[in-house]
Each structure stands twice: as C-alpha cells, then as structure tokens.
Design a protein around this motif. Structure first.
Motif, PDB file in Angstrom:
ATOM      1  N   THR A   1       6.286  -6.854 -10.837  1.00 51.98           N
ATOM      2  CA  THR A   1       6.854  -5.650 -11.466  1.00 51.98           C
ATOM      3  C   THR A   1       5.805  -4.560 -11.660  1.00 51.98           C
ATOM      4  O   THR A   1       6.065  -3.574 -12.352  1.00 51.98           O
ATOM      5  CB  THR A   1       7.475  -6.010 -12.828  1.00 51.98           C
ATOM      6  OG1 THR A   1       6.471  -6.596 -13.670  1.00 51.98           O
ATOM      7  CG2 THR A   1       8.617  -6.999 -12.665  1.00 51.98           C
ATOM      8  N   ALA A   2       4.618  -4.722 -11.076  1.00 51.01           N
ATOM      9  CA  ALA A   2       3.540  -3.743 -11.237  1.00 51.01           C
ATOM     10  C   ALA A   2       3.953  -2.382 -10.677  1.00 51.01           C
ATOM     11  O   ALA A   2       4.673  -2.296  -9.673  1.00 51.01           O
ATOM     12  CB  ALA A   2       2.273  -4.233 -10.538  1.00 51.01           C
ATOM     13  N   THR A   3       3.473  -1.327 -11.330  1.00 48.26           N
ATOM     14  CA  THR A   3       3.831   0.036 -10.925  1.00 48.26           C
ATOM     15  C   THR A   3       2.657   0.822 -10.342  1.00 48.26           C
ATOM     16  O   THR A   3       2.825   1.980  -9.959  1.00 48.26           O
ATOM     17  CB  THR A   3       4.395   0.812 -12.129  1.00 48.26           C
ATOM     18  OG1 THR A   3       3.426   0.821 -13.185  1.00 48.26           O
ATOM     19  CG2 THR A   3       5.683   0.166 -12.626  1.00 48.26           C
ATOM     20  N   GLY A   4       1.478   0.231 -10.301  1.00 47.29           N
ATOM     21  CA  GLY A   4       0.315   0.924  -9.771  1.00 47.29           C
ATOM     22  C   GLY A   4      -0.721  -0.068  -9.273  1.00 47.29           C
ATOM     23  O   GLY A   4      -0.705  -1.238  -9.669  1.00 47.29           O
ATOM     24  N   PRO A   5      -1.636   0.362  -8.393  1.00 46.44           N
ATOM     25  CA  PRO A   5      -2.618  -0.577  -7.830  1.00 46.44           C
ATOM     26  C   PRO A   5      -3.563  -1.156  -8.869  1.00 46.44           C
ATOM     27  O   PRO A   5      -3.890  -2.344  -8.808  1.00 46.44           O
ATOM     28  CB  PRO A   5      -3.370   0.284  -6.801  1.00 46.44           C
ATOM     29  CG  PRO A   5      -3.123   1.700  -7.208  1.00 46.44           C
ATOM     30  CD  PRO A   5      -1.779   1.718  -7.839  1.00 46.44           C
ATOM     31  N   THR A   6      -4.008  -0.350  -9.846  1.00 43.03           N
ATOM     32  CA  THR A   6      -4.920  -0.874 -10.873  1.00 43.03           C
ATOM     33  C   THR A   6      -4.248  -1.962 -11.702  1.00 43.03           C
ATOM     34  O   THR A   6      -4.852  -3.005 -11.987  1.00 43.03           O
ATOM     35  CB  THR A   6      -5.399   0.264 -11.789  1.00 43.03           C
ATOM     36  OG1 THR A   6      -6.034   1.272 -11.006  1.00 43.03           O
ATOM     37  CG2 THR A   6      -6.373  -0.262 -12.829  1.00 43.03           C
ATOM     38  N   GLU A   7      -3.003  -1.727 -12.067  1.00 42.13           N
ATOM     39  CA  GLU A   7      -2.252  -2.730 -12.825  1.00 42.13           C
ATOM     40  C   GLU A   7      -2.123  -4.026 -12.030  1.00 42.13           C
ATOM     41  O   GLU A   7      -2.302  -5.129 -12.565  1.00 42.13           O
ATOM     42  CB  GLU A   7      -0.867  -2.181 -13.165  1.00 42.13           C
ATOM     43  CG  GLU A   7       0.013  -3.140 -13.951  1.00 42.13           C
ATOM     44  CD  GLU A   7       1.413  -2.590 -14.173  1.00 42.13           C
ATOM     45  OE1 GLU A   7       2.257  -3.351 -14.702  1.00 42.13           O
ATOM     46  OE2 GLU A   7       1.672  -1.421 -13.802  1.00 42.13           O
ATOM     47  N   LEU A   8      -1.838  -3.904 -10.747  1.00 45.96           N
ATOM     48  CA  LEU A   8      -1.683  -5.092  -9.910  1.00 45.96           C
ATOM     49  C   LEU A   8      -2.999  -5.843  -9.777  1.00 45.96           C
ATOM     50  O   LEU A   8      -3.032  -7.077  -9.817  1.00 45.96           O
ATOM     51  CB  LEU A   8      -1.150  -4.693  -8.536  1.00 45.96           C
ATOM     52  CG  LEU A   8      -0.945  -5.837  -7.539  1.00 45.96           C
ATOM     53  CD1 LEU A   8       0.038  -6.873  -8.090  1.00 45.96           C
ATOM     54  CD2 LEU A   8      -0.450  -5.303  -6.194  1.00 45.96           C
TER      55      LEU A   8
ATOM     56  N   ALA B   1       0.829  -1.208   0.000  1.00 47.29           N
ATOM     57  CA  ALA B   1       0.000   0.000   0.000  1.00 47.29           C
ATOM     58  C   ALA B   1       0.863   1.257   0.000  1.00 47.29           C
ATOM     59  O   ALA B   1       0.561   2.230  -0.699  1.00 47.29           O
ATOM     60  CB  ALA B   1      -0.923  -0.009   1.219  1.00 47.29           C
ATOM     61  N   ARG B   2       1.940   1.243   0.779  1.00 44.70           N
ATOM     62  CA  ARG B   2       2.820   2.420   0.811  1.00 44.70           C
ATOM     63  C   ARG B   2       3.535   2.620  -0.518  1.00 44.70           C
ATOM     64  O   ARG B   2       3.655   3.747  -1.010  1.00 44.70           O
ATOM     65  CB  ARG B   2       3.848   2.263   1.942  1.00 44.70           C
ATOM     66  CG  ARG B   2       3.296   2.485   3.339  1.00 44.70           C
ATOM     67  CD  ARG B   2       4.411   2.596   4.344  1.00 44.70           C
ATOM     68  NE  ARG B   2       5.168   1.345   4.450  1.00 44.70           N
ATOM     69  CZ  ARG B   2       4.864   0.366   5.289  1.00 44.70           C
ATOM     70  NH1 ARG B   2       3.824   0.490   6.105  1.00 44.70           N
ATOM     71  NH2 ARG B   2       5.600  -0.728   5.337  1.00 44.70           N
ATOM     72  N   ASP B   3       4.010   1.533  -1.120  1.00 40.11           N
ATOM     73  CA  ASP B   3       4.794   1.632  -2.346  1.00 40.11           C
ATOM     74  C   ASP B   3       3.949   2.059  -3.541  1.00 40.11           C
ATOM     75  O   ASP B   3       4.377   2.863  -4.376  1.00 40.11           O
ATOM     76  CB  ASP B   3       5.462   0.283  -2.626  1.00 40.11           C
ATOM     77  CG  ASP B   3       6.529   0.381  -3.697  1.00 40.11           C
ATOM     78  OD1 ASP B   3       6.938   1.508  -4.032  1.00 40.11           O
ATOM     79  OD2 ASP B   3       6.959  -0.669  -4.207  1.00 40.11           O
ATOM     80  N   LEU B   4       2.726   1.528  -3.633  1.00 41.68           N
ATOM     81  CA  LEU B   4       1.871   1.802  -4.792  1.00 41.68           C
ATOM     82  C   LEU B   4       0.802   2.852  -4.507  1.00 41.68           C
ATOM     83  O   LEU B   4      -0.026   3.127  -5.379  1.00 41.68           O
ATOM     84  CB  LEU B   4       1.190   0.508  -5.262  1.00 41.68           C
ATOM     85  CG  LEU B   4       2.112  -0.638  -5.692  1.00 41.68           C
ATOM     86  CD1 LEU B   4       1.279  -1.820  -6.191  1.00 41.68           C
ATOM     87  CD2 LEU B   4       3.078  -0.175  -6.775  1.00 41.68           C
ATOM     88  N   ALA B   5       0.790   3.424  -3.305  1.00 40.28           N
ATOM     89  CA  ALA B   5      -0.248   4.390  -2.915  1.00 40.28           C
ATOM     90  C   ALA B   5      -1.640   3.791  -3.088  1.00 40.28           C
ATOM     91  O   ALA B   5      -2.550   4.430  -3.633  1.00 40.28           O
ATOM     92  CB  ALA B   5      -0.109   5.689  -3.713  1.00 40.28           C
ATOM     93  N   ALA B   6      -1.790   2.562  -2.626  1.00 38.50           N
ATOM     94  CA  ALA B   6      -3.063   1.847  -2.771  1.00 38.50           C
ATOM     95  C   ALA B   6      -4.019   2.242  -1.654  1.00 38.50           C
ATOM     96  O   ALA B   6      -3.639   2.278  -0.482  1.00 38.50           O
ATOM     97  CB  ALA B   6      -2.830   0.342  -2.744  1.00 38.50           C
ATOM     98  N   THR B   7      -5.248   2.543  -2.011  1.00 39.96           N
ATOM     99  CA  THR B   7      -6.278   2.850  -1.021  1.00 39.96           C
ATOM    100  C   THR B   7      -6.739   1.574  -0.335  1.00 39.96           C
ATOM    101  O   THR B   7      -6.381   0.457  -0.729  1.00 39.96           O
ATOM    102  CB  THR B   7      -7.479   3.530  -1.675  1.00 39.96           C
ATOM    103  OG1 THR B   7      -8.119   2.579  -2.561  1.00 39.96           O
ATOM    104  CG2 THR B   7      -7.061   4.755  -2.466  1.00 39.96           C
TER     105      THR B   7
END
Length: 582
Positions: free
Chosen positions: A116-123, A59-65
């Motif tokens: 290797t995902a760079t964002g929460p939606t991608e993950l 959550a911290r790395d990807l700014a995931a809500t």
C-alpha cells in the motif's frame, strides 16, 4: 514448578524442557510445525527475487529513480543480513517460539504495508522492516527444527528446508510475473507484497499452536557491542557497493568500504575475546573448528552471490534489454525452477552415496549448464530464442537443486546442541550476505559490460537505421544526420550510469515543433526499432560475458566443495573436537 507444562496434556508440543535439550513432539505436530516453518522460509526467500520482476511497473507508479529501485532490492537483503545473528540471540532470550511467531506476524504486516506504499522512500523503509522481521523469524527456524527432530532425521528435514529456500528464490520471478500479469483486482505490482498476507496468517496460527515452547533464558547477554559492530560492518560494505555505480563512486563510498574491513575485523576480535573470557558471543568462532561449518559457510556466501548475480542479470537483460513483459520474463526462469525441484528430490538418492561431495557434483552441473547457455546466445541477433535454451536451463536448475538441498545439513553437521543456536543465526546470515554482495557486485560488473558493448551496438544499429530510412519519406540528404545523431545518443545512453534514461538532447520531447521534429516524427518507427536493437545487442553481450564469468566461478566452487569430507563431520564440542574412539 516453573518448568512444568502449562497447557493441557493433549498438546504435547508445548513442553518447556531445559535449554539446549532436544524436543521430539508427536510426529503429526512436528510435521505441522515444520510446514509452518517452510511457509515462512518460502515467503522470505521469494521476496528476495520477486521484486526484480515488479521494478518497471513499480518505478512508473511511484516515480522511483534508478537509485530508488536499487535500494528497494538491496535494503531487504541488507536488513536481513544485518539482523540475523542478533535475531538468533534475541530468540534465546525471549523464547524461540514467541520470537518466531511475533517476527512472522511483523513480516506479514510489513508486506501488506509495502503493498500500500505511496512513494519510493516509504517503500524502501518498509522493505527494511520486512527484512528485519524476516531475519528474526529465520534465525529461529534451524534451531527449532533441530530440536524437534532427532539427529537421524536431520538430513531429511534440512534437505527439505534447504530445497524450499532455494526453489522459493528461483520461483520468485515466475510467481511475480504471473501475479503482475494477472493484475489481481487491478493491484498491479502491489500484489507481489499483498499475496503474503493469507500465507502469513496461516503460518502464524499453525506455528503458535504446534511449535515447541523452548524455555527462554532471561539472563542471556545480548552482546550489544557485537551486534553493533557486525551490523555496522555489513552495512558499510554492502551499501556503497549497491549505490556506488549510480553515484559515480564518490570518496565516501571508498571510505565506507575501508571502514567495513576495520569493523568486521574488530567484531571478530571482540567475539574471540568474549569467548575466551567465558562469555556468550554473538558468533561462536569456535564453530569454525568444524571443517564442514567453515567450508560450508564460504561455499554458501559464494554460491548465493553467484545465484543472485545469475537471476539479476537475466531479469535486467529480459526486461530492460529486450523489453519483455513481467510474465514473459518470469517464464524464462520456469525451466530452471523445474530442474531445481528435480535436483532437490534427486539429491536424497545421491547424498547416501556421495555424501557432502554431492555439492561438488551440483556445482559442476550448474557450471556446465551456464556455459552451455552462454554458448547458445548470439548478441548480434538482438533476440533471445528460448526453446534451444530450455535444456540448458533445466540442467542448471538440477545442479542448483543438488547443491542447495544438502547444504544446510552439511553446514550444521559439525555443531552440537549447545552451538546450534549460534549456527542457526550464522547459516542464513552468510546466505544473505552472499546474495547482497553478489547483487551489488554484479550490478557494477554487468553495467560495465553494457557500457563496453555500447559503441559496437550503436554502430551496428546505426547501419540498420540507414537501411530502414531508405523506405521512409525522410530526405536522402538528411538521413546521415539522423543516423549520426542516433548513433551518438545510443552510445551515450548505453554507456551512462542510467542506461534506461535518454541523455539530454536525445529525447523526442526535446525536438520542439520545427523541421527537426517533423523529420523525427517521420523516422519515428525506424528510430524506435534501431533503439530496441541497440539495447538488445548491448544487454545480450553483457549477459553473455556475465554468464561465462559465473560459469568459471561455479567451477572454482565445485573444486572447493572437494574440501568437504565425504561423510558428515563429527560434532565439535564447545571445548574442541571430540576425541575418536580407538
């Protein structure tokens, strides 16, 4: 001839027999293929629980809500459950050997991309792909194992298979905590996905070489209507349960759950009608004529729901309530995993004596262990004293091992070679449905308990803060205002749908630079201690209530296990129950 072997005579594992026929390759080849299946199921089941440990760092790395984090957890099991039955039918159509290897390769690639995902939606999207791939591989496994080994060997191989799946899910937090704490190559949380690559490559190579090539049936209808109805129904049920609490239960969540009932009912009617017309439905409803299969499916859904709820509540309490690290949280589950391994091994000695009633014994032991754990917890201490909990956790693992190891063999004991294909898609489907629903339901229940415990926890922590402020330079006349503001903020935060986020006006960043900021800076250590105490009390109180609820549910399941026959049921033929000899 088209059905003759196409490889060298030395490779006895690649014959293509008639559809539904048993294949018994050389023992060495059969066990090598079985090992590849176990590696696959281990990776697939570990991924259902390992991500729980990675959530804070992720959550911290990807700014995931908070909603993003929940979807990262649920989209995997949701995609898994929605694809399994269709995956089994696709395996019949394109060949189970080809389908298993291709799906396992896709799962391995998706795991690398998740890492290797760079964002929460991608993950979230890649986790869905991972779940679909895992389902397509898992749907072939039971059918392949059933055809490789004679029926006399089924209790052993299915016991090992079931134990591997159960232990893998249990070991997920331990493995995840160890990997994240080791911080391999500075990868952090990403290593929990990337670790699948070497094991996936090995399993693919062994499976390609050793798995029997079962002849594909090109003219098998896919039952697309059944696939759409079942997938839509499961999605409409699980998705609103997963995100409803976070979004405040808007009207569309209730509409979706109502639609789920209609879709699932329509699916069952369609499958029954298709079977009566002589077609090939996605789900053979005649399987439920077998008491072992029908009761086993119900028990499997309920157990995996309870199992998922137990580990979710423990992980959330440890990380968000007590502030434990990933490794420390994972180590809490280690005694449970060791007990599960012992129970799985011990089940092979108990099943010959008790038969299917071993499941009832396992659930009863698990219920006692969970109740014991709940009785040892003291929310007022705002701490988790692990040593006294170790015997209870080990006992709980033993109970799970006794239940899970013989579960697979019990469920398929009433199937035939003609129906094992449909059963192979149904067994893991019900497990993932149970896990998905259990995770969603316990999320609603657990955080409702946190909210219920919030006023008491905030008040008690406010009293603790009052005592702490006496040892600080905070003026005596100001202390009541600091305590009152803290108590209100703690209650509001723990009662909200996002208890990990401070409410507006409660963050120290909102204090500015005036006198209020200076007072907060002076009282900072005491405020942090009181905030940690309030969170620990509220989360431990919710965890205790959840454990008592799980223990009661497990006792009901233990009683339901008694509906199973003591000895395995007679296989049910497509035309109905097989008549007994006089």
């Amino acid at each position: 001839m088209a059905d003759s072997p196409t490889r060298t005579a030395s490779d006895t594992s690649v014959v293509t027999p008639p559809v539904g026929a048993a294949i018994h390759p050389r023992p060495a080849i059969a066990w090598a293929a079985f090992a590849a299946c176990l590696i696959a199921v281990f990776m697939q089941m570990v991924d259902t629980t390992i991500v729980n440990i990675a959530l804070p760092d992720l959550a911290r790395d990807l700014a995931a809500t908070s909603s993003d984090q929940l979807l990262v957890l649920t989209v995997y099991t949701l995609a898994f459950a929605c694809t399994l039955m269709a995956g089994s039918r696709l395996g019949e159509r394109v060949g189970r050997h080809r389908m298993f290897v291709g799906a396992l390769a896709a799962f391995t690639i998706a795991s690398v991309l998740c890492g290797t995902a760079t964002g929460p939606t991608e993950l979230i999207v890649l986790r869905g792909v991972q779940g679909v791939s895992a389902a397509c591989a898992s749907a072939q496994t039971i059918a392949v194992i059933a055809t490789m080994f004679p029926r006399a060997r089924h209790p052993l191989v299915f016991g090992v298979y079931g134990a591997t799946a159960g232990i893998a899910a249990i070991c997920g937090p331990v493995v995840g905590g160890a990997l994240i704490s080791a911080d391999v190559a500075g990868l952090g949380w990403r290593v929990v996905f990337l670790v699948n690559m070497p094991f996936g490559v090995i399993a693919c190579l062994v499976a390609w070489r050793c798995l029997p090539v079962m002849r594909a049936v090109r003219d098998v209808p896919l039952d697309l209507r059944g696939a759409v109805l079942s997938s839509s129904g499961l999605f409409a049920l699980i998705y609103p349960l997963a995100v409803g609490r976070e979004k405040g239960w808007p009207a569309w969540t209730w509409v979706l759950m109502g639609a789920a009932v209609i879709l699932v009912a329509t699916f069952l009617v369609h499958e029954r009608s298709l079977l009566d017309r002589g077609g090939q439905p996605l789900l053979r409803v005649d399987l439920f004529r077998s008491r072992a299969f029908a009761v086993g499916c119900v028990l499997s859904i309920a157990f995996f729901g309870v199992f998922g709820a137990f580990f979710f509540a423990m992980s959330v309490t440890a990380q968000f309530g007590l502030g434990y690290s990933a490794l420390r949280t994972g180590l809490i589950t280690l005694p449970f995993a060791l007990g599960a391994a012992a129970g799985s091994v011990g089940s092979s000695l108990i099943v010959p004596r008790l038969g299917a009633r071993t499941l009832a014994l396992g659930m009863a032991v698990f219920a006692v262990a969970v109740a014991w754990t709940a009785a040892l917890l003291d929310p007022s201490s705002a701490a988790l004293d692990l040593p006294p909990l170790i015997p209870a956790l080990v006992l709980g693992g033993v109970g799970v091992g006794l239940f899970v190891a013989p579960l697979q063999a019990t469920i398929v004991s009433g199937t035939t070679e003609q129906t094992v294909g449909s059963a192979s898609g149904m067994v893991p489907t019900v497990q993932q449905i149970g896990a998905s629903v259990g995770l969603a339901v316990v999320g609603v229940f657990f955080f409702a308990q946190v909210a219920g415990a919030a006023p008491s926890a905030a008040t008690q922590s406010g009293e603790r803060l009052t005592a702490s402020l006496r040892t600080t330079p905070v003026p005596t006349e100001v202390a009541p205002f600091v305590v009152g503001s803290f108590t209100d903020c703690a209650r509001r935060q723990l009662s909200s749908t996002r208890p990990e986020v401070a409410p507006p006006g409660c963050s120290t960043r909102d204090a500015g630079t005036g006198p209020r900021a200076r007072v907060l800076a002076t009282a900072g250590p005491a405020l942090r201690d009181a905030a940690d105490h309030a969170a620990a009390r509220a989360f431990l109180a919710a965890f205790t209530t959840t454990l008592w609820t799980i223990a009661a549910t497990a006792l009901v399941l233990a009683a339901a296990c008694l509906a199973l026959r003591r000895t395995p049921a007679e296989p049910v033929s497509p035309a109905g129950p097989r008549p007994r000899a006089a």
